[in-house]
Design a protein around this motif. Structure first.
Motif, mmCIF file in Angstrom:
data_model
loop_
_atom_site.group_PDB
_atom_site.id
_atom_site.type_symbol
_atom_site.label_atom_id
_atom_site.label_comp_id
_atom_site.label_asym_id
_atom_site.label_seq_id
_atom_site.Cartn_x
_atom_site.Cartn_y
_atom_site.Cartn_z
ATOM 1 N N HIS A 140 -0.686 9.307 -2.852
ATOM 2 C CA HIS A 140 -1.832 10.197 -2.182
ATOM 3 C C HIS A 140 -1.488 11.326 -1.651
ATOM 4 C CE1 HIS A 140 -6.119 10.945 -0.699
ATOM 5 N NE2 HIS A 140 -5.547 11.060 0.311
ATOM 6 N N ALA A 141 -0.396 11.300 -0.679
ATOM 7 C CA ALA A 141 0.153 12.320 0.175
ATOM 8 C C ALA A 141 0.704 13.370 -0.919
ATOM 9 C CB ALA A 141 1.281 11.658 0.820
ATOM 10 N N TYR A 153 0.940 3.697 -2.982
ATOM 11 C CA TYR A 153 -0.446 4.478 -3.237
ATOM 12 C C TYR A 153 -0.576 5.402 -2.199
ATOM 13 C CZ TYR A 153 -5.263 5.967 -2.910
ATOM 14 O OH TYR A 153 -6.271 6.504 -2.832
ATOM 15 N N ASP A 154 -0.177 4.899 -0.896
ATOM 16 C CA ASP A 154 -0.181 6.071 0.281
ATOM 17 C C ASP A 154 0.841 7.350 -0.039
ATOM 18 O OD1 ASP A 154 -2.010 4.391 1.499
ATOM 19 O OD2 ASP A 154 -0.420 3.677 3.015
ATOM 20 N N LEU A 155 1.863 7.216 -0.841
ATOM 21 C CA LEU A 155 2.864 8.032 -1.094
ATOM 22 C C LEU A 155 2.369 8.946 -2.170
ATOM 23 C CD1 LEU A 155 6.362 6.146 -1.032
ATOM 24 C CD2 LEU A 155 5.331 7.918 0.804
ATOM 25 N N ALA A 200 0.679 -1.199 0.083
ATOM 26 C CA ALA A 200 0.172 -0.021 -0.053
ATOM 27 C C ALA A 200 0.927 1.271 -0.123
ATOM 28 C CB ALA A 200 -0.847 0.035 1.160
ATOM 29 N N ILE A 201 2.155 1.146 0.318
ATOM 30 C CA ILE A 201 2.995 2.282 0.398
ATOM 31 C C ILE A 201 2.945 3.299 -0.750
ATOM 32 C CG2 ILE A 201 5.272 3.221 1.203
ATOM 33 C CD1 ILE A 201 5.403 1.026 3.274
ATOM 34 N N SER A 257 -2.174 15.240 -2.593
ATOM 35 C CA SER A 257 -2.817 16.119 -1.499
ATOM 36 C C SER A 257 -1.826 17.306 -1.097
ATOM 37 C CB SER A 257 -3.012 15.447 -0.300
ATOM 38 O OG SER A 257 -3.907 14.312 -0.346
#
Length: 75
Positions: free
Chosen positions: A19-20, A15-17, A12-13, A23
């Motif tokens: 998204h961050a 995608y999380d990166l 998931a990292i 944002s």
């Protein structure tokens, strides 16, 4: 990725990166069009998934509009 890698919490990292990053761009004032181009997404997708990032930004956006109007008036 292997099945084990996909099942890992580390999968998931990325995608999380991403998204961050998207944002952060939006909160920093990068336009929706430019953010969409950089993220290889449509503006509609950004508005759907990232609109909450811009909640509470009305005062800052109003200040930007006022600055633009002041520059226009100054000539």
């Amino acid at each position: 990725m292997t099945a084990a890698q996909e099942a890992s919490p580390l999968a998931a990292i990325p995608y999380d990166l991403r998204h961050a990053c998207v944002s952060f761009w939006l909160r920093s004032g990068v336009s929706l069009a430019e953010t969409a181009r950089r993220a290889d997404q449509s503006v509609a997708v950004l508005q759907c998934y990232y609109a909450k990032v811009l909640d509470g930004e009305e005062a800052r956006m109003n200040a930007l509009i006022e600055q633009g109007l002041a520059r226009a008036r100054a000539g």
